[in-house]
Write a protein that holds these residues in place. Structure first.
Motif, PDB file in Angstrom:
ATOM      1  N   TYR A 190      -2.386   6.876  11.840  1.00  0.00           N
ATOM      2  CA  TYR A 190      -2.298   5.966  10.697  1.00  0.00           C
ATOM      3  C   TYR A 190      -3.329   6.307   9.629  1.00  0.00           C
ATOM      4  N   ALA A 191      -4.478   6.779  10.051  1.00  0.00           N
ATOM      5  CA  ALA A 191      -5.496   7.193   9.083  1.00  0.00           C
ATOM      6  C   ALA A 191      -5.001   8.381   8.259  1.00  0.00           C
ATOM      7  N   GLU A 192      -4.269   9.292   8.890  1.00  0.00           N
ATOM      8  CA  GLU A 192      -3.756  10.469   8.176  1.00  0.00           C
ATOM      9  C   GLU A 192      -2.727  10.086   7.122  1.00  0.00           C
ATOM     10  N   ARG A 193      -1.988   9.036   7.386  1.00  0.00           N
ATOM     11  CA  ARG A 193      -0.916   8.617   6.480  1.00  0.00           C
ATOM     12  C   ARG A 193      -1.358   7.539   5.498  1.00  0.00           C
ATOM     13  N   ALA A 194      -2.546   7.007   5.681  1.00  0.00           N
ATOM     14  CA  ALA A 194      -2.982   5.802   4.965  1.00  0.00           C
ATOM     15  C   ALA A 194      -2.957   5.977   3.441  1.00  0.00           C
ATOM     16  N   VAL A 195      -2.405   4.976   2.783  1.00  0.00           N
ATOM     17  CA  VAL A 195      -2.388   4.908   1.326  1.00  0.00           C
ATOM     18  C   VAL A 195      -2.915   3.535   0.928  1.00  0.00           C
ATOM     19  N   ARG A 196      -3.891   3.502   0.044  1.00  0.00           N
ATOM     20  CA  ARG A 196      -4.423   2.232  -0.443  1.00  0.00           C
ATOM     21  C   ARG A 196      -3.671   1.807  -1.706  1.00  0.00           C
ATOM     22  N   LYS A 197      -3.452   0.506  -1.836  1.00  0.00           N
ATOM     23  CA  LYS A 197      -2.708  -0.029  -2.960  1.00  0.00           C
ATOM     24  C   LYS A 197      -3.644  -0.840  -3.855  1.00  0.00           C
ATOM     25  N   TYR A 198      -3.463  -0.696  -5.158  1.00  0.00           N
ATOM     26  CA  TYR A 198      -4.340  -1.352  -6.128  1.00  0.00           C
ATOM     27  C   TYR A 198      -3.508  -2.164  -7.129  1.00  0.00           C
ATOM     28  N   PRO A 199      -2.763  -3.155  -6.662  1.00  0.00           N
ATOM     29  CA  PRO A 199      -1.937  -3.945  -7.579  1.00  0.00           C
ATOM     30  C   PRO A 199      -2.784  -4.729  -8.576  1.00  0.00           C
ATOM     31  N   GLN A 200      -2.195  -4.961  -9.741  1.00  0.00           N
ATOM     32  CA  GLN A 200      -2.826  -5.749 -10.789  1.00  0.00           C
ATOM     33  C   GLN A 200      -2.064  -7.067 -10.933  1.00  0.00           C
ATOM     34  N   ARG A 201      -2.694  -8.030 -11.574  1.00  0.00           N
ATOM     35  CA  ARG A 201      -2.038  -9.325 -11.758  1.00  0.00           C
ATOM     36  C   ARG A 201      -0.686  -9.153 -12.452  1.00  0.00           C
ATOM     37  N   GLY A 202       0.334  -9.740 -11.858  1.00  0.00           N
ATOM     38  CA  GLY A 202       1.693  -9.637 -12.378  1.00  0.00           C
ATOM     39  C   GLY A 202       2.559  -8.650 -11.637  1.00  0.00           C
ATOM     40  N   ASP A 203       1.941  -7.741 -10.869  1.00  0.00           N
ATOM     41  CA  ASP A 203       2.710  -6.777 -10.080  1.00  0.00           C
ATOM     42  C   ASP A 203       3.310  -7.469  -8.852  1.00  0.00           C
ATOM     43  N   LEU A 204       4.460  -6.976  -8.427  1.00  0.00           N
ATOM     44  CA  LEU A 204       5.174  -7.525  -7.278  1.00  0.00           C
ATOM     45  C   LEU A 204       5.547  -6.378  -6.347  1.00  0.00           C
ATOM     46  N   SER A 205       5.254  -6.533  -5.056  1.00  0.00           N
ATOM     47  CA  SER A 205       5.632  -5.494  -4.090  1.00  0.00           C
ATOM     48  C   SER A 205       6.500  -6.097  -3.004  1.00  0.00           C
ATOM     49  N   VAL A 206       7.212  -5.226  -2.320  1.00  0.00           N
ATOM     50  CA  VAL A 206       8.026  -5.619  -1.173  1.00  0.00           C
ATOM     51  C   VAL A 206       7.818  -4.584  -0.081  1.00  0.00           C
ATOM     52  N   ARG A 207       7.746  -5.044   1.153  1.00  0.00           N
ATOM     53  CA  ARG A 207       7.523  -4.121   2.264  1.00  0.00           C
ATOM     54  C   ARG A 207       8.197  -4.650   3.513  1.00  0.00           C
ATOM     55  N   SER A 208       8.393  -3.744   4.441  1.00  0.00           N
ATOM     56  CA  SER A 208       8.717  -4.158   5.798  1.00  0.00           C
ATOM     57  C   SER A 208       7.405  -4.486   6.491  1.00  0.00           C
ATOM     58  N   ALA A 209       7.279  -5.704   7.008  1.00  0.00           N
ATOM     59  CA  ALA A 209       6.044  -6.101   7.683  1.00  0.00           C
ATOM     60  C   ALA A 209       5.850  -5.355   8.997  1.00  0.00           C
ATOM     61  N   LEU A 210       6.843  -4.520   9.375  1.00  0.00           N
ATOM     62  CA  LEU A 210       6.695  -3.662  10.552  1.00  0.00           C
ATOM     63  C   LEU A 210       5.893  -2.404  10.249  1.00  0.00           C
ATOM     64  N   THR A 211       5.803  -2.029   8.974  1.00  0.00           N
ATOM     65  CA  THR A 211       5.051  -0.839   8.595  1.00  0.00           C
ATOM     66  C   THR A 211       3.577  -1.069   8.907  1.00  0.00           C
ATOM     67  N   ILE A 212       2.980  -0.167   9.654  1.00  0.00           N
ATOM     68  CA  ILE A 212       1.604  -0.357  10.117  1.00  0.00           C
ATOM     69  C   ILE A 212       0.652  -0.385   8.917  1.00  0.00           C
ATOM     70  N   HIS A 213      -0.230  -1.388   8.909  1.00  0.00           N
ATOM     71  CA  HIS A 213      -1.099  -1.609   7.755  1.00  0.00           C
ATOM     72  C   HIS A 213      -2.367  -2.319   8.180  1.00  0.00           C
ATOM     73  N   ARG A 214      -3.276  -2.503   7.230  1.00  0.00           N
ATOM     74  CA  ARG A 214      -4.479  -3.279   7.481  1.00  0.00           C
ATOM     75  C   ARG A 214      -5.137  -3.642   6.144  1.00  0.00           C
ATOM     76  N   GLY A 215      -5.921  -4.706   6.166  1.00  0.00           N
ATOM     77  CA  GLY A 215      -6.834  -4.993   5.075  1.00  0.00           C
ATOM     78  C   GLY A 215      -8.121  -4.228   5.314  1.00  0.00           C
ATOM     79  N   THR A 216      -8.764  -3.765   4.238  1.00  0.00           N
ATOM     80  CA  THR A 216      -9.981  -2.971   4.394  1.00  0.00           C
ATOM     81  C   THR A 216     -11.213  -3.780   4.002  1.00  0.00           C
TER      82      THR A 216
END
Length: 287
Positions: A190-216
């Motif tokens: 997961y560390a090799e694939r990790a991508v950090r996201k930097y959304p700004q106010r007003g941005d909207l995202s959608v994901r599968s909650a099955l995709t492995i993730h974490r808060g940093t």
């Protein structure tokens, strides 16, 4: 390490007649596991959402089990739709409706509204998914739920951005604790694939909650509130883990096409939600 990728063969299941923009989102959800729409809402709308989150958090923290820990200095709170002034704007947004219909079907259900807040000092979460892989996903290669996210602040590197490992929504192993937490021996994947996201106010995202993730780790002195809207395909079963409700007057005033997707109780008076889905592994932060 025993890991199986349950990735479906062939093209993603895009319904006939789906517009090209929505089809691209479906493809992204079946490949990367996440997609986004920049500037879906105004910055003022996002600021109002942030005010509603602050109000709801203060109320939740004033009573027992109103907020649940998701690691050191990190909380999750589930709310009722009426606590969010922009609820209809969100669930009736054309992008939300079109993506939900394409992935989950025209009878998709609104099952969750809540928010996460990592405060200053929040630590790295363990890599995880939000619930175990459903049988339908494992056997048929279909996604049966979606999580839409909106940030209340402009995300910067020191605020503990959301980190996701694209493509890992199909990872399955009996070694996952509670069906959700991969063992540390799998962390390099997961560390090799990790991508950090930097959304700004007003941005909207959608994901599968099955995709492995974490808060940093939040190294700033600011909190980073993020709204969560959870949607299910019929029969997916996540509604039983939530306590969404609306009052009769509020329900009557909703547009019919919003009511069509609410399967929650309609009540005379709202009962504050007691958080009941503590995720055991998330109380431990990673240094």
């Amino acid at each position: 390490m025993t890991l199986t990728e349950m990735r479906p063969s062939g093209a993603p299941p895009v319904p006939p007649g789906t517009d090209p923009e929505t089809a691209a989102v479906v493809e992204a959800l079946y490949t990367d596991g996440i997609a986004a729409l920049k500037g879906a809402f105004s910055r003022d709308w996002a600021a109002q959402m942030g005010e509603d989150i602050e109000t709801a958090f203060a109320e939740a923290r004033s009573r027992e089990n109103g907020a649940v820990g998701r690691g050191p200095n990190r909380y999750y709170v589930e709310i009722h739709p009426e606590q969010l002034r922009g609820f209809v704007d969100l669930v009736d947004h054309p992008w939300v409706r079109s993506v939900a219909t394409a992935v989950l079907g025209p009878e998709y259900e609104i099952v969750e509204v809540g928010f996460d807040i990592p405060f200053a000092g929040a630590m790295n979460q363990p890599w995880h998914r939000d619930f175990p892989m459903p049988d339908q996903t494992r056997t048929e290669g279909r996604l049966t739920s979606l999580a839409f996210n909106l940030t209340a602040v402009d995300t910067t590197e020191d605020m503990g951005p959301f980190e996701i490992a694209p493509g890992t929504q199909w990872d399955w192993s009996e070694e996952f604790d509670h069906g959700m937490f991969p063992p540390k021996s799998m962390y390099p994947r997961y560390a090799e694939r990790a991508v950090r996201k930097y959304p700004q106010r007003g941005d909207l995202s959608v994901r599968s909650a099955l995709t492995i993730h974490r808060g940093t780790e939040n190294r700033s002195q600011l909190s980073r509130p993020v709204l969560v809207l959870g949607l299910d395909a019929p029969g997916a079963g996540n509604a039983e883990h939530h306590d969404l409700a609306v009052t009769r007057d509020y329900h009557a005033a909703l547009p019919q096409r919003v009511r069509d997707h609410l399967r929650c109780p309609v009540v005379d008076q709202l009962t504050p939600i007691t958080q009941k889905h503590t995720i055991e592994g998330l109380v431990m932060g990673e240094p």
